[in-house]
Each structure stands twice: as C-alpha cells, then as structure tokens.
Design a protein around this motif. Sequence first.
Motif, mmCIF file in Angstrom:
data_model
loop_
_atom_site.group_PDB
_atom_site.id
_atom_site.type_symbol
_atom_site.label_atom_id
_atom_site.label_comp_id
_atom_site.label_asym_id
_atom_site.label_seq_id
_atom_site.Cartn_x
_atom_site.Cartn_y
_atom_site.Cartn_z
ATOM 1 N N SER A 82 0.834 -1.212 0.000
ATOM 2 C CA SER A 82 0.000 0.000 0.000
ATOM 3 C C SER A 82 0.862 1.253 0.000
ATOM 4 O O SER A 82 0.493 2.262 -0.619
ATOM 5 N N GLU A 90 -6.819 1.265 -0.461
ATOM 6 C CA GLU A 90 -6.995 0.243 0.587
ATOM 7 C C GLU A 90 -8.191 0.604 1.470
ATOM 8 O O GLU A 90 -9.004 -0.246 1.801
ATOM 9 N N ASP A 124 -5.918 -1.622 -4.713
ATOM 10 C CA ASP A 124 -5.283 -2.155 -3.505
ATOM 11 C C ASP A 124 -6.255 -3.143 -2.845
ATOM 12 O O ASP A 124 -7.225 -2.730 -2.212
ATOM 13 N N GLU A 125 -6.022 -4.414 -3.025
ATOM 14 C CA GLU A 125 -6.874 -5.494 -2.501
ATOM 15 C C GLU A 125 -8.360 -5.275 -2.825
ATOM 16 O O GLU A 125 -9.183 -5.151 -1.924
HETATM 17 MG MG LIG Z 1 -1.951 -2.740 2.306
#
Ligand SMILES: [Mg+2]
Length: 310
Positions: A43, A83, A159-160
């Motif tokens: 991140s 994130e 991010d994810e």
């Molecule tokens: Mg992260």
Amino acid sequence: MEAIEVDNLTKRYGGSTAVDSISFKVEEGEIFGFLGPNGSGKSTTIRMLTGIIKPDGGTAVIMGHDIKKDAIRAKQAMGVVPEMSNAYVELSAWNNLMLMGELYGVPKRDREERAKELLKQFGLYDRKESPARGFSKGMKQRLILCMALINQPSVLVLDEPTSGLDVESSRLIKDVIRELNRAGTTVFLTTHNMEDASQLCERIAIINRGVIAAIDRPEGLKQAAAFQSIELSFNRTVFAEDLSNFSCVKEVKKMGDKFRLYVEDVDLTMDCIMDYARSHDLKIVALNTLAPSLEDIFVSLTHKNKPGED
Ligand SMILES: [Mg+2]
Ligand SMILES: Nc1ncnc2c1ncn2[C@@H]1O[C@H](COP(=O)(O)OP(=O)(O)OP(=O)(O)O)[C@@H](O)[C@H]1O
C-alpha cells in the motif's frame, strides 16, 4: 511504452524503511500483480504512485508522466481503488461519482453519462440516490470501483479490490478487471488471494519487507521454484516424522488425511516412499505429484527455505 516505470522508489517511516529502493516496469496493457505479506510495503508503494504520499527517494513515471514533476498528468492517467474507502458516506452514490468526476476534470455531461453507465454495469443504478453509508461492503467496493473509472483511466490501480467480498461480488470485480484490460486498460493490483493472482495476472512481483523478491510470469515463478510437492496417503495412520526423515524431503505437512511432502527430487522421494510402504506393510491409497502453487512460491520467497510453512 511502459505504463508504470518505477526506479529505486523508497519510503521511510521514522527509523524503518517501508519501501526499500524498489524498481520495476509495467507494460502498457498488462495486468500486473503486486503480492506480499502484511506490512511488506504494497500500500505504501501504491500511495506513492498515486500521489497520496511523497517518496523519500527514487522516481516513478505513469504513462510518461513523472509523479513528482508532472503530478497532475500522472494522477489523471490513473483510476485508484485505495486500501481504505474513499467514498463520502453521507453523499449518495451519484454525488460521489459527480464529485470524483469533477476532481478529475471530467466535463459535466460526460461525467453524468459515464456515471449512469458505470452504476448500471455494477448493479447500483437503482441505489444511485442512496447515501453510501447504507451500502454493504460489496456495494461500497463496487461504488469505489465506479469512482475509479469515472475518468476512463489508462491505468487502473487497485489495492486489494476483492478483500472481504463474497464470491459473487469478487467475481464481478474480477470480470470487470478482465474486460477493462481487454479494452486496453493497464491494471496494477495487490491481493492476498493467490488464486486470483494466478488467474488474472500476466506478471507478478513479490515484495517482502520493502524489497522485491521476484518478478516473473506466474508460470516462470513456478518453474524457478527449487521444489515440488507430493501428496500422499496410506491405508493406515503413519507418523509425519517418519516421512520427514527421508533424506530428500524438505518438509512434511499434514493436510486432512493426506500428507504433503515438499521435495527437491521427486524420483528419489518415490523410491523412499515405496521402500517405506513395503517395509511397514502399508498400502498407498493416493499419490499425486504437484507443481508448486503460486502460494507455495510466495511462502518460500517470503519465509526463507520453508516452503510448507503457513
Ligand atoms: Mg496494504
Ligand atoms: N503512515 C505510516 N506511519 C508509519 N508507518 C507506516 C505508515 N504507513 C505504513 N507504515 C509501515 O510501513 C510498512 C508497510 O506498510 P504497508 O501498509 O505498505 O503494507 P502492506 O504491504 O500494504 O500490508 P497489508 O497487506 O497489511 O495491507 C509497515 O511496517 C507499516 O507499519
């Protein structure tokens, strides 16, 4: 042209280095996976690339625009799913999209048209007037993806994106990623889901403690692994210690009623298994040789020399 070019990018927090002089290139039109354990710097890297935080060293260029010297153009080339949600919970889905479109300088008519299309594509059009506060996690994530796409970015940074989502929501997001990529969008994504990474990504970088441990195609990573595994079960219970005593076995992991043996030499291990079965009057019920999964490789690169460790 490279869509993302990162050279010696570094970020320090106090005495520790979160991202330690990393370099990599993402080709235009590629889906590039950025994988690493918790706290490895994924991140932080994304925050530097997307202009949220300033690097302490190194450079990054997005679609030809340097993130320091040409920050606005670099940002305009990207769509970002961060994130942490960046949706304003008190605003409606529609107004979140209008706000994001305005921030990116998308003309009013275009952003209205685009917002309508995106909300329909992501199954949120019926809820466009509802405040994001009342959205479920999956709905919120879909809204954030719509927000990331309002400016029709050349590079989508996620991010994810599927973390904590149910099967249907995460499938929808993966399908959209593939569709956008087919239409030419470059995708840079972090994920903890190995299955997703090997299905989606053309190349993968593995980052560990702020340092890149490997960059390759998923198949290349698998071939480079110095171990394979054998899945094995007998007709009677045996001790894992017996199997780990075989000279060519690096590690044994019990998985339900089976054993997973991580080995360097499959042929040699087969001989050991046969000898062991014969001398202990055991029957082999199942025996499979498995190429290393992306998860095995990830674990072996991020926990040195312990391919079977969780
Ligand atoms: Mg992260
Ligand atoms: N604002 C901050 N202040 C101090 N340290 C930070 C800050 N942000 C990140 N770090 C540290 O930098 C390191 C990398 O964090 P980062 O959030 O980039 O990891 P990550 O790979 O995204 O992890 P995760 O998989 O848990 O999301 C960690 O040690 C973290 O504690």
